[in-house]
Scaffold this active site. Sequence first.
Site, PDB file in Angstrom:
ATOM      1  CB  CYS A  56       2.856   0.208   3.944  1.00 14.43           C
ATOM      2  SG  CYS A  56       1.082  -0.426   3.687  1.00 14.43           S
ATOM      3  CG  ASP A 113      44.707   0.602  -3.389  1.00 15.91           C
ATOM      4  OD1 ASP A 113      44.149   1.295  -2.342  1.00 15.91           O
ATOM      5  OD2 ASP A 113      45.679   0.229  -3.393  1.00 15.91           O
ATOM      6  CB  CYS A 172      -0.978  -0.118   1.351  1.00 19.48           C
ATOM      7  SG  CYS A 172      -0.107   0.134   2.733  1.00 19.48           S
ATOM      8  CG  ASP A 215      44.826   5.184  -2.126  1.00 20.42           C
ATOM      9  OD1 ASP A 215      45.699   5.619  -2.131  1.00 20.42           O
ATOM     10  OD2 ASP A 215      44.378   4.336  -3.117  1.00 20.42           O
ATOM     11  CG  ASP A 237      46.624   5.620  -5.940  1.00 17.58           C
ATOM     12  OD1 ASP A 237      47.653   6.615  -5.745  1.00 17.58           O
ATOM     13  OD2 ASP A 237      46.693   4.513  -5.664  1.00 17.58           O
TER      14      ASP A 237
END
Length: 721
Positions: free
Chosen positions: A22, A618, A19, A622, A425
């Site tokens: 809801c 990565d 509904c 980092d 990077d």
Amino acid sequence: MTQSSPLKTQQMQVGGMDCTSCKLKIEGSLERLKGVAEASVTVATGRLTVTYDPKQVSEITIQERIAALGYTLAEPKSSVTLNGHKHPHSHREEGHSHSHGAGEFNLKQELLPVLTAIALFTIAILFEQPLHNTPGQIAEFAVIIPAYLLSGWTVLKTAGRNILRGQIFDENFLMTIATLGALAIHQLPEAVAVMLFFRVGELFQEYSVGRSRRSIKALLEARPDTANLKRNGTVQQVSPETVQVDDLILVKPGEKVPLDGEILGGTSQVDTSALTGESVPGTVKPGDTILAGMINQSGVLTIRVTKLFSESSIAKVLDLVENASSKKASTEKFITQFARYYTPVIVFLSLAVALLPPLFIPGADRADWVYRALVLLVISCPCGLVISIPLGYFGGIGGAAKHGILIKGSTFLDSLTAVKTVVFDKTGTLTKGTFKVTQVVTKNGFSESELLTLAAKAESHSTHPIALSIREAYAQSIADSEVADYEEIAGHGIRAVVQNQVVIAGNDRLLHREKIDHDTCDVAGTVVHLAVDGRYGGYILIADEIKEDAVQAIRDLKRMGVEKTVMLTGDSEIVAQSVAQQIGLDAFVAELLPEEKVDEIEQLLDPSGKAKLAFVGDGINDAPVIARADVGIAMGGLGSDAAIETADVVLMTDAPSKVAEAIHVARKTRQIVVQNIVLALGIKALFIALGTIGLATLWEAVFADVGVALLAILNATRIAK
């Protein structure tokens, strides 16, 4: 000073949320409980996430509140919550108006009383004129009243129950008041027509939501259902959750790999598309790591399990996607708040329209103004917005996951749309990170073999790709006893004692720090200088390759309107300049220590916060930079727990072109969300105006209301495709 107790987050599967109100009803009711910090409902999966203080409110109280609203409740069939035993809950209430199968919906069964009502209503309309104001009018009532009750019984019953609970201002209450009001002013056909239109529209809304829910769940069907467990010479099918670490499992051709593990026997081709979004098969053999969710295409594989299912890659991926809705975008939060206030405001406006004009306008027809007020009531339910906006965001997140892009919440989808600067990077992000030793240059009487041996042994404990390449070039085993006093110097290199000699291996900065004279190398590549007992021994030149799609990735970003692309690297100026020129970057900063990268990011951030910055790395080395960026993107999430934990967006492959794809998905999602907001609010504003001045009928209002909700829901489902 008293310390606040830690908050607990609980997930539950709620049935019957087809509904339109809801979501708001459950969230609002739970958040009014003392101790509940936040409640978030995902319409698309039926998942409820509640964050609460267990000292102020218990889990039982939360469950009872949900049950009191008339919904069924069970623990979610989650990839990470099924480790161990289940606690199913079955809170039921007779007569709840919606199906309770977490999206299961029987349209045919629900349509039967509605079709009967339509037939009766048609008969009543055909005989309305001949019977009007005649003794036979009672026959018209005898047909039209059953039509009203058949079409509206569910609505009337739910409205009555909700009023007794003090829950008003939902669509059932509004439609009940509107149609009873129409009956009171002798608009019988309109009362039945409004209820019929509303009920038919609601049924199709429920059907559409269920269908979109199934289509979104289909994106997440990578979850393996069974595992072939090898034990005592037999193979039996078991649930993946029951398999333990070091158990042996068998995976046959065509089956999904159920758990992460190491291949002990068999060679095969595997499809990784469930994890990466790319269907290019890869070859696996004994000794290789294989991940849950991959599909075995050819040979039979024997696998030693290395992780419980709850800790497997696919479990974490699925959990991340399913729970992404808890991190709501500002648009989603606004719509939720707007919906809570909008309906009561329109209800009171309706009362004003019904009561005030007859008092202050001479000759005003009270029935006419009541009718206008009823039109406003019909248009006052924000159904389309409440469902379509979260559904749109969830579709965007699910669609991205299908392509190997994991976005941790709708807030990050919104941030991606505003990205104007992308910072990369270098190593492993724009370049392959598969280093190879290309040259060994000796000084001060050292031989190439001697220099390579000392370097390989000194680097024997390092996991850095450069260290791996040096050991690969050395190609001999190294005993632990040959290396002592190993020390890693962050951003510089390493120091170790090898064969009773102090070996230093690293960059220019390390040798400057140690005050060791050395060559200044003007070469394109990574240079590892070596010094032995304070004497310069020469350098090893290591080359890295640029990824095949790196150039295209930068072009795509530029085409999408990204204004600045930058590379940060600890490598030399020469290497950085060479890579930046080949790829087509706008800028680069070289020779950075890890902590200096954070400073560079802070300088690039937009002070106003409007233009967003994304950092791509990565996800392991980092982490501080990813955390500081507006959007942290980790590459190579396949098999990397650290990447999945760290970033806001995880690219399951190592392809930088996925960054542009993630931004594209985010912008498409945003576009559809904005379309739905404009469509829904525009139609409602129009009918509020038309209704107030008496130019809209109840028929038109209800048709516009359910019609715009359907259109918004169908529009939202386009995102996942």
